[in-house]
Design an enzyme around this catalytic site. Structure first.
Site, PDB file in Angstrom:
ATOM      1  N   ARG A 172      37.621  51.427  36.890  1.00 29.27           N
ATOM      2  CA  ARG A 172      37.072  51.017  38.194  1.00 29.27           C
ATOM      3  C   ARG A 172      35.548  51.057  38.210  1.00 29.27           C
ATOM      4  NH1 ARG A 172      41.747  50.119  38.698  1.00 29.27           N
ATOM      5  NH2 ARG A 172      42.970  50.220  40.619  1.00 29.27           N
ATOM      6  N   SER A 240      43.107  51.468  47.582  1.00 28.89           N
ATOM      7  CA  SER A 240      42.903  52.889  47.242  1.00 28.89           C
ATOM      8  C   SER A 240      41.523  53.313  47.720  1.00 28.89           C
ATOM      9  CB  SER A 240      42.943  53.091  45.728  1.00 28.89           C
ATOM     10  OG  SER A 240      44.169  52.678  45.204  1.00 28.89           O
ATOM     11  N   GLU A 336      36.519  55.178  45.918  1.00 27.49           N
ATOM     12  CA  GLU A 336      36.669  53.960  45.132  1.00 27.49           C
ATOM     13  C   GLU A 336      36.086  52.782  45.911  1.00 27.49           C
ATOM     14  OE1 GLU A 336      38.425  50.485  43.317  1.00 27.49           O
ATOM     15  OE2 GLU A 336      39.272  51.204  45.185  1.00 27.49           O
TER      16      GLU A 336
HETATM   17  N1  EPU Z   1      52.158  59.344  44.483  1.00 28.61           N
HETATM   18  C1  EPU Z   1      52.432  60.341  45.378  1.00 28.61           C
HETATM   19  N2  EPU Z   1      52.337  60.058  46.710  1.00 28.61           N
HETATM   20  C2  EPU Z   1      51.983  58.818  47.163  1.00 28.61           C
HETATM   21  C3  EPU Z   1      51.717  57.792  46.232  1.00 28.61           C
HETATM   22  C4  EPU Z   1      51.808  58.089  44.880  1.00 28.61           C
HETATM   23  O1  EPU Z   1      52.744  61.475  45.005  1.00 28.61           O
HETATM   24  O2  EPU Z   1      51.890  58.648  48.392  1.00 28.61           O
HETATM   25  C5  EPU Z   1      52.219  59.649  43.036  1.00 28.61           C
HETATM   26  C6  EPU Z   1      53.388  58.919  42.398  1.00 28.61           C
HETATM   27  O3  EPU Z   1      54.336  59.880  42.066  1.00 28.61           O
HETATM   28  C7  EPU Z   1      52.856  58.319  41.156  1.00 28.61           C
HETATM   29  C8  EPU Z   1      51.365  58.510  41.204  1.00 28.61           C
HETATM   30  O4  EPU Z   1      51.043  59.171  42.420  1.00 28.61           O
HETATM   31  O5  EPU Z   1      53.302  59.067  40.052  1.00 28.61           O
HETATM   32  C9  EPU Z   1      50.614  57.186  41.087  1.00 28.61           C
HETATM   33  O6  EPU Z   1      50.946  56.361  42.198  1.00 28.61           O
HETATM   34  P1  EPU Z   1      50.876  54.765  42.110  1.00 28.61           P
HETATM   35  O7  EPU Z   1      51.649  54.283  40.949  1.00 28.61           O
HETATM   36  O8  EPU Z   1      51.260  54.238  43.465  1.00 28.61           O
HETATM   37  O9  EPU Z   1      49.392  54.407  41.771  1.00 28.61           O
HETATM   38  P2  EPU Z   1      47.975  55.051  42.168  1.00 28.61           P
HETATM   39  O10 EPU Z   1      47.479  55.827  41.028  1.00 28.61           O
HETATM   40  O11 EPU Z   1      48.026  55.729  43.479  1.00 28.61           O
HETATM   41  C10 EPU Z   1      46.640  53.059  41.134  1.00 28.61           C
HETATM   42  C11 EPU Z   1      45.545  52.135  41.579  1.00 28.61           C
HETATM   43  C12 EPU Z   1      46.106  51.037  42.471  1.00 28.61           C
HETATM   44  C13 EPU Z   1      47.155  50.266  41.685  1.00 28.61           C
HETATM   45  C14 EPU Z   1      48.246  51.247  41.215  1.00 28.61           C
HETATM   46  C15 EPU Z   1      49.276  50.605  40.317  1.00 28.61           C
HETATM   47  C16 EPU Z   1      43.510  53.451  41.575  1.00 28.61           C
HETATM   48  C17 EPU Z   1      42.461  54.138  42.412  1.00 28.61           C
HETATM   49  N3  EPU Z   1      44.513  52.895  42.273  1.00 28.61           N
HETATM   50  O12 EPU Z   1      47.108  53.710  42.306  1.00 28.61           O
HETATM   51  O13 EPU Z   1      45.036  50.148  42.786  1.00 28.61           O
HETATM   52  O14 EPU Z   1      47.719  49.241  42.462  1.00 28.61           O
HETATM   53  O15 EPU Z   1      47.651  52.335  40.463  1.00 28.61           O
HETATM   54  O16 EPU Z   1      48.726  50.323  39.077  1.00 28.61           O
HETATM   55  O17 EPU Z   1      43.400  53.448  40.372  1.00 28.61           O
HETATM   56  C18 EPU Z   1      43.317  49.731  44.347  1.00 28.61           C
HETATM   57  O18 EPU Z   1      42.513  49.931  43.439  1.00 28.61           O
HETATM   58  O19 EPU Z   1      42.911  49.450  45.522  1.00 28.61           O
HETATM   59  C19 EPU Z   1      44.735  49.877  44.095  1.00 28.61           C
HETATM   60  C20 EPU Z   1      45.635  49.760  45.061  1.00 28.61           C
END
Ligand code: EPU
Length: 348
Positions: A172, A240, A336
């Site tokens: 990012r 995010s 972010e």
């Molecule tokens: N999780 C929770 N609670 C929640 C949501 C997620 O415990 O409410 C845990 C889940 O268990 C999962 C982990 O957090 O193991 C990761 O969650 P998720 O796969 O939804 O992805 P993220 O890390 O929260 C990142 C990106 C997103 C992207 C997704 C999928 C960043 C800051 N965010 O989110 O990007 O869509 O992975 O690849 O890296 C964005 O940048 O605006 C964005 C939405």
């Protein structure tokens, strides 16, 4: 250091205020003092004298910027359009103007059977924003397809370009984000998409696809994003709000002793990436609000505007979350999204 909230002052009767709420997807009420659309590179060049001496901000679709107060500088709205495709034996070459909508580009490529971008479907924003924060989702970051980025260098007034390596991409992050003393307005992005395309199905739900193809990856990503992430057209948000932090392996080992279920991913330089969403969720913020600003009920990393939120409430909730994560997990969250104050970006 926190940027104090300065109450709106009465503006001179000559100042024409442009409302910003419909120009950023978080939809907070704020205005700017000067606003200009950019339709051609020439119109951008004409503005150089202003841009060299005044604070300004270039907005694409406004999906990664939040205006917490009236902005005193000049807001430029990117309306540079055009997609040019060529090919050689091995690759498709795309030159795409920075004001094109990202998801429209993904759909265009899918229709032409040019593959690679399917994992990045439905990411809000413009093509010009994609290299700045090296957009990524579901196992793919855009840096893998960017050949070079063309820009107008505001200090020199000259057009220039950075190769992929010169963009210094990271999670990012890119040189465009860091090099704030040498502002550049991205005018177009050159992508190379190999004809021999490798599908990326490493991300959990994609691995479950029985017969993966670019089309069903695209469909699955659209399905996941629509079910988990709020549609900014319905509820204001900027995706995010925080980055996923990385910690040293030693720190992670200690954390894992205290929290055996902590999700984690390996990151460059032997570090460990921890989902910020998990920590925020564990702290009980999911679905909670301060005034009109809340933490989304399905994705704790996304802060939302219930319609009547204010900049003060957003900063209050974001800082409370950041402080609680720090005191509980010893991890500092970084935002972010670009959070704008009166004159410049606010550091939480
Ligand atoms: N999780 C929770 N609670 C929640 C949501 C997620 O415990 O409410 C845990 C889940 O268990 C999962 C982990 O957090 O193991 C990761 O969650 P998720 O796969 O939804 O992805 P993220 O890390 O929260 C990142 C990106 C997103 C992207 C997704 C999928 C960043 C800051 N965010 O989110 O990007 O869509 O992975 O690849 O890296 C964005 O940048 O605006 C964005 C939405």
């Amino acid at each position: 250091m926190n940027d104090p909230i300065i109450p709106n002052v009465a503006h001179s009767s000559h100042a024409v205020l442009q409302p910003l709420s419909s120009l950023h997807t978080f939809g907070l009420m704020a205005n700017c003092f000067q606003y200009q659309t950019i339709d051609t590179i020439d119109s951008l060049v004409m503005l150089l004298p202003k841009l060299q001496f005044k604070p300004f901000i270039l907005l694409g679709d406004g999906s990664n910027t939040v205006f917490t107060q009236d902005y005193e500088g000049l807001v430029l709205k990117n309306q540079l359009h055009g997609i040019h495709v060529s090919q050689d034996e091995d690759n498709y070459h795309l030159n795409v103007a920075s004001g094109e909508n990202w998801h429209d580009l993904v759909c265009y490529c899918m229709a032409q059977k040019i593959y690679g971008l399917e994992n990045l479907a439905l990411i809000p924003g413009t093509v010009g924003a994609c290299p700045i924060q090296n957009i990524g989702a579901y196992g793919v970051e855009i840096e893998r397809f960017i050949h070079s980025v063309e820009f107008l260098d505001i200090n020199t007034g000259l057009m220039g370009h950075f190769t992929n390596r010169e963009c210094a991409f990271a999670y990012r992050d890119s040189r465009f984000k860091r090099d704030t003393d040498n502002p550049k307005v991205i005018t177009s992005v050159n992508f190379v998409l190999p004809k021999q395309h490798q599908l990326v199905t490493s991300y959990g739900p994609l691995a479950e696809l029985v017969d993966p193809s670019p089309e069903n990856i695209f469909d699955k990503v659209v399905e996941i994003r629509t079910s988990k992430l709020p549609d900014p057209a319905i509820i204001g948000n900027a995706g995010s709000f925080f980055k996923n932090p990385t910690v040293a392996r030693e720190q992670f080992v200690q954390l894992q002793k205290a929290y055996p279920n902590i999700p984690h991913f390996s990151a460059p330089e032997g570090k460990v990436k921890i989902p910020a969403a998990w920590m925020i969720d564990q702290l009980g913020y999911k679905g909670k609000s301060i005034g009109g600003i809340g933490c989304h009920e399905h994705q704790a990393l996304v802060l939302v505007n219930h319609g009547n939120g204010t900049g003060e409430e957003l900063l209050a909730l974001a800082r409370e979350i950041r402080d609680n994560v720090q005191s509980t997990y010893g991890i500092e969250l970084e935002n972010e999204v670009r959070v704008m104050g009166r004159k410049s970006a606010v550091i939480l």
